[in-house]
Design a protein around this motif. Structure first.
Motif, PDB file in Angstrom:
ATOM      1  N   ARG A   1      21.644  -0.092  43.661  1.00 25.97           N
ATOM      2  CA  ARG A   1      21.069   0.305  42.377  1.00 25.97           C
ATOM      3  C   ARG A   1      22.070   1.162  41.605  1.00 25.97           C
ATOM      4  O   ARG A   1      22.868   1.884  42.195  1.00 25.97           O
ATOM      5  CB  ARG A   1      19.770   1.105  42.575  1.00 25.97           C
ATOM      6  N   THR A   2      22.008   1.095  40.267  1.00 26.04           N
ATOM      7  CA  THR A   2      22.868   1.901  39.402  1.00 26.04           C
ATOM      8  C   THR A   2      21.993   2.783  38.512  1.00 26.04           C
ATOM      9  O   THR A   2      20.944   2.351  38.028  1.00 26.04           O
ATOM     10  CB  THR A   2      23.756   0.996  38.519  1.00 26.04           C
ATOM     11  N   PHE A   3      22.442   4.025  38.309  1.00 20.85           N
ATOM     12  CA  PHE A   3      21.683   4.955  37.469  1.00 20.85           C
ATOM     13  C   PHE A   3      22.650   5.923  36.800  1.00 20.85           C
ATOM     14  O   PHE A   3      23.617   6.380  37.415  1.00 20.85           O
ATOM     15  CB  PHE A   3      20.673   5.728  38.322  1.00 20.85           C
ATOM     16  N   ASP A   4      22.414   6.230  35.517  1.00 19.96           N
ATOM     17  CA  ASP A   4      23.192   7.254  34.816  1.00 19.96           C
ATOM     18  C   ASP A   4      22.697   8.614  35.271  1.00 19.96           C
ATOM     19  O   ASP A   4      21.654   9.104  34.807  1.00 19.96           O
ATOM     20  CB  ASP A   4      23.037   7.105  33.303  1.00 19.96           C
TER      21      ASP A   4
ATOM     22  N   CYS B   1      30.060   7.681  42.129  1.00 25.03           N
ATOM     23  CA  CYS B   1      29.854   8.137  40.756  1.00 25.03           C
ATOM     24  C   CYS B   1      31.167   8.135  39.980  1.00 25.03           C
ATOM     25  O   CYS B   1      32.218   8.527  40.506  1.00 25.03           O
ATOM     26  CB  CYS B   1      29.270   9.545  40.743  1.00 25.03           C
ATOM     27  N   THR B   2      31.090   7.709  38.720  1.00 26.98           N
ATOM     28  CA  THR B   2      32.273   7.649  37.857  1.00 26.98           C
ATOM     29  C   THR B   2      31.887   8.009  36.433  1.00 26.98           C
ATOM     30  O   THR B   2      30.719   7.929  36.042  1.00 26.98           O
ATOM     31  CB  THR B   2      32.903   6.241  37.843  1.00 26.98           C
ATOM     32  N   ASN B   3      32.896   8.438  35.656  1.00 27.17           N
ATOM     33  CA  ASN B   3      32.755   8.404  34.206  1.00 27.17           C
ATOM     34  C   ASN B   3      33.988   7.689  33.662  1.00 27.17           C
ATOM     35  O   ASN B   3      34.752   7.101  34.430  1.00 27.17           O
ATOM     36  CB  ASN B   3      32.531   9.797  33.609  1.00 27.17           C
ATOM     37  N   LYS B   4      34.236   7.729  32.375  1.00 25.75           N
ATOM     38  CA  LYS B   4      35.338   6.951  31.800  1.00 25.75           C
ATOM     39  C   LYS B   4      36.694   7.360  32.356  1.00 25.75           C
ATOM     40  O   LYS B   4      37.594   6.539  32.477  1.00 25.75           O
ATOM     41  CB  LYS B   4      35.334   7.088  30.276  1.00 25.75           C
ATOM     42  N   GLY B   5      36.842   8.638  32.709  1.00 24.02           N
ATOM     43  CA  GLY B   5      38.146   9.100  33.127  1.00 24.02           C
ATOM     44  C   GLY B   5      38.249   9.545  34.565  1.00 24.02           C
ATOM     45  O   GLY B   5      39.350   9.845  35.042  1.00 24.02           O
TER      46      GLY B   5
ATOM     47  N   SER C   1      27.876   7.693  35.665  1.00 23.04           N
ATOM     48  CA  SER C   1      27.048   6.631  36.222  1.00 23.04           C
ATOM     49  C   SER C   1      27.310   6.542  37.724  1.00 23.04           C
ATOM     50  O   SER C   1      28.456   6.662  38.167  1.00 23.04           O
ATOM     51  CB  SER C   1      27.391   5.305  35.554  1.00 23.04           C
ATOM     52  N   CYS C   2      26.242   6.368  38.501  1.00 21.41           N
ATOM     53  CA  CYS C   2      26.373   6.291  39.957  1.00 21.41           C
ATOM     54  C   CYS C   2      25.788   4.994  40.489  1.00 21.41           C
ATOM     55  O   CYS C   2      24.752   4.518  40.005  1.00 21.41           O
ATOM     56  CB  CYS C   2      25.663   7.462  40.639  1.00 21.41           C
ATOM     57  N   ILE C   3      26.457   4.438  41.489  1.00 17.39           N
ATOM     58  CA  ILE C   3      25.931   3.302  42.247  1.00 17.39           C
ATOM     59  C   ILE C   3      25.389   3.844  43.560  1.00 17.39           C
ATOM     60  O   ILE C   3      26.083   4.561  44.291  1.00 17.39           O
ATOM     61  CB  ILE C   3      27.039   2.263  42.522  1.00 17.39           C
TER      62      ILE C   3
END
Length: 203
Positions: free
Chosen positions: A67-70, A24-28, A57-59
């Protein structure tokens, strides 16, 4: 909801013998790659930013599939929760029932209220059944479910306005009312991701 509101995301793996990789990531922020086994969880906390644009967002990957999902979007998950819930009628509700029988038996679920019959559902272990509705004008909405597995049949009010949409309730208001069904008791997940609250069967 104002900016900077605290959030707690909990990702739980319920089915499949294969391990699940979560990134999981976000912009920062990069939360790293986590391995989650069955019945295990990965969680993280954060605050919504001033512009209310926070997005995680997570892979999710397991053998042969990615799969990717917010997992969190402020425009979807931080909309005004308190304007109706617990105070006024017509609050939207989402009930989710998850089979967590320790014997891994199939669970037969039949939910009704005074106006609706949601039909009989058969849930494999780890599977879920969900439904949505609005609390009625008189704030008397109740959904009663029967639960059946080998040699057992019980009943429980899976949604009660007095318990689940009442700001004075000891267990708190829920909009996403998530229930784990075990043999000894039905347990409702807490909004903050803490330990579930368990209740006795009605019959």
């Amino acid at each position: 909801i104002l900016p900077f509101s605290p959030k707690h995301v909990v990702i739980t793996k319920l089915v499949s013998q294969f391990g699940l990789l979560v990134h999981c990531t976000n912009k920062g922020i990069d939360l790293g790659v986590r391995s989650v086994l069955i019945d295990q969880s990965f969680d993280f906390r954060f605050r919504v930013n001033l512009r209310k644009t926070t997005n995680y967002s997570c892979i999710f990957s397991w053998p042969g599939i990615v799969r990717t999902f917010d997992i969190f979007r402020a425009d979807r998950d931080d909309r005004n929760h308190s304007s109706t819930d617990g105070f006024f009628p017509w609050a939207p509700k989402h009930v989710v029932i998850i089979n967590k029988l320790t014997t891994h038996a199939r669970l037969i679920v039949h939910c009704t209220n005074e106006n609706k019959d949601l039909g009989i559902k058969e849930l494999a272990y780890g599977a879920s059944f969900d439904f949505r509705f609005h609390v009625n004008f008189r704030k008397t909405t109740t959904y009663i479910c029967s639960f059946e597995w080998p040699k057992n049949k019980v009943r429980f009010d899976i949604f009660s306005t007095y318990r689940d949409d009442n700001v004075f309730s000891k267990v708190g208001v829920c909009r996403e009312c998530i229930w784990y069904i075990y043999e000894p008791a039905p347990c409702r997940a807490k909004r903050d991701g803490g330990a579930s609250i368990c209740f006795g069967w009605d019959s």
